[in-house]
Design a protein around this motif. Sequence first.
Motif, PDB file in Angstrom:
ATOM      1  N   ILE A 175       0.834  -1.202   0.000  1.00 33.88           N
ATOM      2  CA  ILE A 175       0.000   0.000   0.000  1.00 33.88           C
ATOM      3  C   ILE A 175       0.872   1.256   0.000  1.00 33.88           C
ATOM      4  O   ILE A 175       0.608   2.230  -0.719  1.00 33.88           O
ATOM      5  CB  ILE A 175      -0.954  -0.023   1.212  1.00 33.88           C
ATOM      6  CG1 ILE A 175      -1.997  -1.133   1.020  1.00 33.88           C
ATOM      7  CG2 ILE A 175      -1.640   1.330   1.400  1.00 33.88           C
ATOM      8  CD1 ILE A 175      -2.820  -1.419   2.242  1.00 33.88           C
ATOM      9  N   ILE A 176       1.962   1.225   0.774  1.00 33.78           N
ATOM     10  CA  ILE A 176       2.885   2.367   0.814  1.00 33.78           C
ATOM     11  C   ILE A 176       3.532   2.581  -0.557  1.00 33.78           C
ATOM     12  O   ILE A 176       3.594   3.717  -1.059  1.00 33.78           O
ATOM     13  CB  ILE A 176       3.969   2.143   1.885  1.00 33.78           C
ATOM     14  CG1 ILE A 176       3.342   2.109   3.279  1.00 33.78           C
ATOM     15  CG2 ILE A 176       5.032   3.248   1.812  1.00 33.78           C
ATOM     16  CD1 ILE A 176       4.299   1.672   4.378  1.00 33.78           C
ATOM     17  N   THR A 177       4.001   1.510  -1.184  1.00 35.87           N
ATOM     18  CA  THR A 177       4.678   1.660  -2.474  1.00 35.87           C
ATOM     19  C   THR A 177       3.715   2.122  -3.563  1.00 35.87           C
ATOM     20  O   THR A 177       4.122   2.828  -4.496  1.00 35.87           O
ATOM     21  CB  THR A 177       5.344   0.338  -2.906  1.00 35.87           C
ATOM     22  OG1 THR A 177       4.346  -0.685  -3.089  1.00 35.87           O
ATOM     23  CG2 THR A 177       6.352  -0.127  -1.874  1.00 35.87           C
ATOM     24  N   THR A 178       2.451   1.749  -3.457  1.00 35.23           N
ATOM     25  CA  THR A 178       1.452   2.200  -4.427  1.00 35.23           C
ATOM     26  C   THR A 178       1.346   3.723  -4.423  1.00 35.23           C
ATOM     27  O   THR A 178       1.321   4.373  -5.480  1.00 35.23           O
ATOM     28  CB  THR A 178       0.082   1.589  -4.112  1.00 35.23           C
ATOM     29  OG1 THR A 178       0.156   0.168  -4.234  1.00 35.23           O
ATOM     30  CG2 THR A 178      -0.988   2.113  -5.052  1.00 35.23           C
ATOM     31  N   VAL A 179       1.309   4.318  -3.238  1.00 33.06           N
ATOM     32  CA  VAL A 179       1.201   5.774  -3.120  1.00 33.06           C
ATOM     33  C   VAL A 179       2.465   6.452  -3.644  1.00 33.06           C
ATOM     34  O   VAL A 179       2.393   7.432  -4.407  1.00 33.06           O
ATOM     35  CB  VAL A 179       0.936   6.174  -1.657  1.00 33.06           C
ATOM     36  CG1 VAL A 179       0.957   7.692  -1.509  1.00 33.06           C
ATOM     37  CG2 VAL A 179      -0.399   5.611  -1.193  1.00 33.06           C
ATOM     38  N   ILE A 180       3.629   5.936  -3.270  1.00 33.21           N
ATOM     39  CA  ILE A 180       4.894   6.542  -3.715  1.00 33.21           C
ATOM     40  C   ILE A 180       4.996   6.531  -5.232  1.00 33.21           C
ATOM     41  O   ILE A 180       5.332   7.542  -5.868  1.00 33.21           O
ATOM     42  CB  ILE A 180       6.092   5.799  -3.092  1.00 33.21           C
ATOM     43  CG1 ILE A 180       6.146   6.057  -1.584  1.00 33.21           C
ATOM     44  CG2 ILE A 180       7.405   6.218  -3.756  1.00 33.21           C
ATOM     45  CD1 ILE A 180       7.188   5.245  -0.863  1.00 33.21           C
ATOM     46  N   MET A 181       4.698   5.389  -5.831  1.00 30.45           N
ATOM     47  CA  MET A 181       4.821   5.244  -7.279  1.00 30.45           C
ATOM     48  C   MET A 181       3.828   6.149  -8.002  1.00 30.45           C
ATOM     49  O   MET A 181       4.184   6.854  -8.952  1.00 30.45           O
ATOM     50  CB  MET A 181       4.563   3.782  -7.656  1.00 30.45           C
ATOM     51  CG  MET A 181       5.040   3.412  -9.025  1.00 30.45           C
ATOM     52  SD  MET A 181       6.828   3.311  -9.072  1.00 30.45           S
ATOM     53  CE  MET A 181       7.039   2.478 -10.640  1.00 30.45           C
ATOM     54  N   GLY A 182       2.590   6.161  -7.561  1.00 26.42           N
ATOM     55  CA  GLY A 182       1.567   6.939  -8.244  1.00 26.42           C
ATOM     56  C   GLY A 182       1.804   8.437  -8.158  1.00 26.42           C
ATOM     57  O   GLY A 182       1.662   9.154  -9.161  1.00 26.42           O
ATOM     58  N   VAL A 183       2.172   8.925  -6.989  1.00 25.94           N
ATOM     59  CA  VAL A 183       2.382  10.367  -6.810  1.00 25.94           C
ATOM     60  C   VAL A 183       3.596  10.840  -7.609  1.00 25.94           C
ATOM     61  O   VAL A 183       3.540  11.874  -8.293  1.00 25.94           O
ATOM     62  CB  VAL A 183       2.535  10.707  -5.316  1.00 25.94           C
ATOM     63  CG1 VAL A 183       2.987  12.154  -5.143  1.00 25.94           C
ATOM     64  CG2 VAL A 183       1.223  10.475  -4.582  1.00 25.94           C
ATOM     65  N   SER A 184       4.700  10.112  -7.532  1.00 26.75           N
ATOM     66  CA  SER A 184       5.913  10.536  -8.251  1.00 26.75           C
ATOM     67  C   SER A 184       5.682  10.545  -9.757  1.00 26.75           C
ATOM     68  O   SER A 184       6.149  11.447 -10.465  1.00 26.75           O
ATOM     69  CB  SER A 184       7.097   9.638  -7.888  1.00 26.75           C
ATOM     70  OG  SER A 184       6.835   8.282  -8.202  1.00 26.75           O
ATOM     71  N   THR A 185       4.944   9.560 -10.264  1.00 27.81           N
ATOM     72  CA  THR A 185       4.654   9.517 -11.701  1.00 27.81           C
ATOM     73  C   THR A 185       3.744  10.663 -12.105  1.00 27.81           C
ATOM     74  O   THR A 185       3.973  11.332 -13.127  1.00 27.81           O
ATOM     75  CB  THR A 185       4.001   8.180 -12.079  1.00 27.81           C
ATOM     76  OG1 THR A 185       4.870   7.111 -11.707  1.00 27.81           O
ATOM     77  CG2 THR A 185       3.733   8.102 -13.569  1.00 27.81           C
ATOM     78  N   GLY A 186       2.693  10.919 -11.346  1.00 29.16           N
ATOM     79  CA  GLY A 186       1.794  12.017 -11.654  1.00 29.16           C
ATOM     80  C   GLY A 186       2.506  13.360 -11.662  1.00 29.16           C
ATOM     81  O   GLY A 186       2.231  14.220 -12.520  1.00 29.16           O
ATOM     82  N   LEU A 187       3.432  13.558 -10.729  1.00 29.91           N
ATOM     83  CA  LEU A 187       4.155  14.833 -10.661  1.00 29.91           C
ATOM     84  C   LEU A 187       5.041  15.061 -11.888  1.00 29.91           C
ATOM     85  O   LEU A 187       5.272  16.214 -12.280  1.00 29.91           O
ATOM     86  CB  LEU A 187       5.000  14.887  -9.381  1.00 29.91           C
ATOM     87  CG  LEU A 187       4.212  15.052  -8.080  1.00 29.91           C
ATOM     88  CD1 LEU A 187       5.147  14.986  -6.876  1.00 29.91           C
ATOM     89  CD2 LEU A 187       3.432  16.358  -8.070  1.00 29.91           C
ATOM     90  N   ILE A 188       5.541  13.983 -12.505  1.00 28.45           N
ATOM     91  CA  ILE A 188       6.323  14.151 -13.732  1.00 28.45           C
ATOM     92  C   ILE A 188       5.474  14.852 -14.790  1.00 28.45           C
ATOM     93  O   ILE A 188       5.968  15.699 -15.552  1.00 28.45           O
ATOM     94  CB  ILE A 188       6.829  12.786 -14.244  1.00 28.45           C
ATOM     95  CG1 ILE A 188       7.902  12.230 -13.300  1.00 28.45           C
ATOM     96  CG2 ILE A 188       7.397  12.906 -15.668  1.00 28.45           C
ATOM     97  CD1 ILE A 188       8.384  10.833 -13.663  1.00 28.45           C
ATOM     98  N   GLY A 189       4.191  14.522 -14.835  1.00 28.32           N
ATOM     99  CA  GLY A 189       3.300  15.152 -15.800  1.00 28.32           C
ATOM    100  C   GLY A 189       3.069  16.624 -15.550  1.00 28.32           C
ATOM    101  O   GLY A 189       2.530  17.328 -16.415  1.00 28.32           O
TER     102      GLY A 189
END
Length: 427
Positions: free
Chosen positions: A85-99
């Motif tokens: 669950i923790i890694t899901t949040v880290i991955m999703g937020v960092s990817t979205g911020l690239i956009g």
Amino acid sequence: MSATSELRRVVAGALVGTALEWYDFFIYGTAAALVFNRLFFTESDPAAGTIAAFATFGVGFVVRPFGGILFGHLSDRIGRRSTLIITTVIMGVSTGLIGLLPTYPAIGVWAPILLTLLRVCQGLGAGAEFGGAATLLAEHAPPGRRGYYASFAQTGVQIGLVLGTSAFLLVQLLPQPDINSWGWRLPFLLSFALIGVALYVRLRVAESPVFREMERTREIVRLPIRDAIARHPRNFLVGVGAHINDTAVVYTLATFSVAYAANRLGLSSRTALLGVILFGLTVIALQPFYGDLSDRIGRRPLNLFSVVFVAIFAFPYFLMVDTGVTWLVWLAMMIMGAFGFAPQVAVQPVFYAELFGARVRYTGFAASRELGAALAGFSPLIGAALAARMGGAPWLVAAFLVGTAVVSFVAFYVSRETRDMDISLKE
């Protein structure tokens, strides 16, 4: 809830969560091949920009072992489910911020710096994701069916590849000025929405019965990475070498080959991306078959067959691609996927889960596998540099794939067959 229903929910959680997280990781590679060279690096030298973009792509692999160690430590202490669950949040937020990042013309050198920092965050999340999903599946699966059920973790990875490539294929339908200004951002911004989907699925998954038993008997270790290396030194090295070839293959095909087909052969980027999608769909279709086959004949034979095929087919692969004939390019990717890549990655989840005892399984799995990924993660950069050294010709890239196949062959050759082991053993 019955054991069958719980197992189905775990499979769904691993499949959906892994697909969405690896969608995040793969779209960076596609963007690096198609647009990052111009938007975040120099516009004056496209070849230099491509190499720089691939270098930042490789940074994600450098930090993946640290993600494996950090989140493996958490998982072996607080549980598989909570860590995912923790890694899901880290991955999703960092990817979205690239956009949301401004590009080089807007903020200069800060653009590649911020891009690289977010790629580091992606790498930390990815370093823990696959090991966690595969461990959870393997520990829930019934004896004699671990290979089949654990293979769905890798199926999720390939779905992520297909989704990410498809997203950029749709973006390619826009006019080029729109792609450069805002179109490339869409696949990354979509990640913000996908976080909610992944969390919804994963919050419904039960914790591993093996971990629950360790909690009950208080057999959780204080420093899992130390124990993983001390108690399983041979298997740790096997785990490092085992992941080098498949990493080189998938990122050579999914990232370097896209840039090579578009820049060297003059094929449209849509043609190259469709080839990657066909590669991914081929692998997805074969994952359950190879996973089930590993339960019947063992993990070792399939692993050895796969890397031998890569070594044999590496040069024919580029001969077919170098024709520039669309259907031959697609066929080459599908053949490599079916026989060189699919067998070893279908077996990979259960193979790694069986390398380590339950108390250090997540840490040993993630740390050894991601160290192998770090060693081979610069494959697109290496491929671009080797091709440039030969005036654009791909033959040194083919030789590089053969070399990685030799390394993984040695790892698989010295490995022990583990399909009949008791995965609940603590050591």
